[in-house]
Write a protein that holds these residues in place. Sequence first.
Motif, PDB file in Angstrom:
ATOM      1  N   TYR A 193     -99.382  -4.833   0.763  1.00  0.00           N
ATOM      2  CA  TYR A 193     -98.798  -6.090   1.260  1.00  0.00           C
ATOM      3  C   TYR A 193     -99.486  -6.488   2.558  1.00  0.00           C
ATOM      4  CZ  TYR A 193     -95.955  -2.545   3.685  1.00  0.00           C
ATOM      5  OH  TYR A 193     -95.548  -1.446   4.400  1.00  0.00           O
ATOM      6  N   GLU A 233     -95.009  -8.869   1.089  1.00  0.00           N
ATOM      7  CA  GLU A 233     -94.052  -7.838   0.679  1.00  0.00           C
ATOM      8  C   GLU A 233     -92.785  -8.453   0.069  1.00  0.00           C
ATOM      9  OE1 GLU A 233     -92.630  -5.366   3.872  1.00  0.00           O
ATOM     10  OE2 GLU A 233     -92.609  -3.566   2.628  1.00  0.00           O
ATOM     11  N   SER A 304     -90.642  -0.108   0.590  1.00  0.00           N
ATOM     12  CA  SER A 304     -91.519  -1.266   0.380  1.00  0.00           C
ATOM     13  C   SER A 304     -91.431  -1.770  -1.066  1.00  0.00           C
ATOM     14  CB  SER A 304     -92.939  -0.885   0.780  1.00  0.00           C
ATOM     15  OG  SER A 304     -93.780  -1.999   0.657  1.00  0.00           O
ATOM     16  N   ASP A 305     -92.568  -2.184  -1.620  1.00  0.00           N
ATOM     17  CA  ASP A 305     -92.536  -2.848  -2.928  1.00  0.00           C
ATOM     18  C   ASP A 305     -92.228  -1.922  -4.100  1.00  0.00           C
ATOM     19  OD1 ASP A 305     -92.834  -5.396  -1.985  1.00  0.00           O
ATOM     20  OD2 ASP A 305     -95.014  -5.252  -1.899  1.00  0.00           O
TER      21      ASP A 305
END
Length: 444
Positions: A193, A233, A304-305
């Motif tokens: 990201y 993100e 995060s992702d």
Amino acid sequence: MKPKKVDAIIQSVSPKVNQKRRHEMFNLLAELFPICRSLTGEGARKTLEILSREIPLQMHFFPTGMRCFDWEIPEEWNITSAFIKDQSGNTIVDFADNNLHVVNYSEPISGWFSLDELKPHIFTLPERPQSIPYVTSYYHRQWGFCMAHRDFLALRDEKYYVKIDSSLSPGNLIIADAVLPGMVEKEILLSCYFCHPSMANDSLSGVVLVAHLYQELARQERYYGYRFLFVPETIGAIVYLSQHKDSIRRHLHAGFVVTCVGDPGPFNYKQSRHGHHAVDRATENVLKFGGFPYRIRPFWPGGSDERQYCSPGFNLPVGSLMRSIYGEHPEYHTSDDNLNFVTEEALGESLEVYLLVLNALQGNGLYRNTNPYCEPQMSKRGLYPKWGTQKARDEEIQRRMWILNYSDGEHALIDIAEKMNVSIFSLIDTARELQETGLLKRIG
Ligand code: ZN
């Protein structure tokens, strides 16, 4: 950080990232660092433009207001300047000094405010009084400034002049990707990201690592293809998944969210939601036999992702190999996550470890023994080693026997490596040799 005890076979296959590449990685990070990025806007465009020098990115544009699952693409945010001045005209806070000074996605504002009116719009870190926090407000319209708590305590004037010259207007969110094809349709995803402003380890170290992974992997033979994905993100990963819902489920073999790889801390591997997928086991096998200090962290639905990739509707085998984990180290989301927090050596070592892990995944074949009724006769195929010490020859025979026995179409090399308690790299060449004799066939 130097490995403690390195398995000889890992040492022999370990890619060596030279000083030139380490410099290049750091320089790229330093070039990107000052740009004020966000989910959308000029900073995102400029960042992807610079990255396009390193990796042939395809850009994909998605308009403001587009719906994707439960989300909607926000307006595009741009900013030219922002400051707070006191009654004597002295600048107290200036966006030009550090882009963290403005709450990311602040709406435009100008005018005089009393100190009491201003206070709810100022964010500080009392426990870290010298540092500027990183604050965002993407989905709730507001304006704000971030500053060192030490400077905040020194505010004495009755009123202050505030100006944020920003805009929120219909525009686009950009996702960029690049693909290196493999021999089969399945792909390994490397997702990072790019939306953080001046943050070196969180966000940018991953961006730089993924760009350099492309350059290394482009030169290698590939069983699986690779997809290199650059997103803002959360919303970017959600947009990507909403656009490739079926194909990603069909084509994804394994994946990583790449971030926090530039500081010299020990490795932390956050497992996929499966916890026991090849991506998790190959990563642990490399860290264990590579002698790297590391911790394995079971999946948790924050971070995060991977939150999106591992959401229950997708449940994709995506993990995240990091060094110091976001949210756990004191520099996280502050102005101290800067170019002093990341090092060339750590970036280079992270690149080496990622390459090892990816090579382990590429080599983690699922084979079928073509001669499963009793043992095949080794000697007539020249499979009794003639050279090396007795111990080395015995080990080679053992490896062949283990691989032939367990290659029943249900055990991949990582299963066999775990049963034998050896590095997967000690089996990859042996499996290839057996395949050349026709005794094994790779089926996955
Ligand atoms: Zn972050």
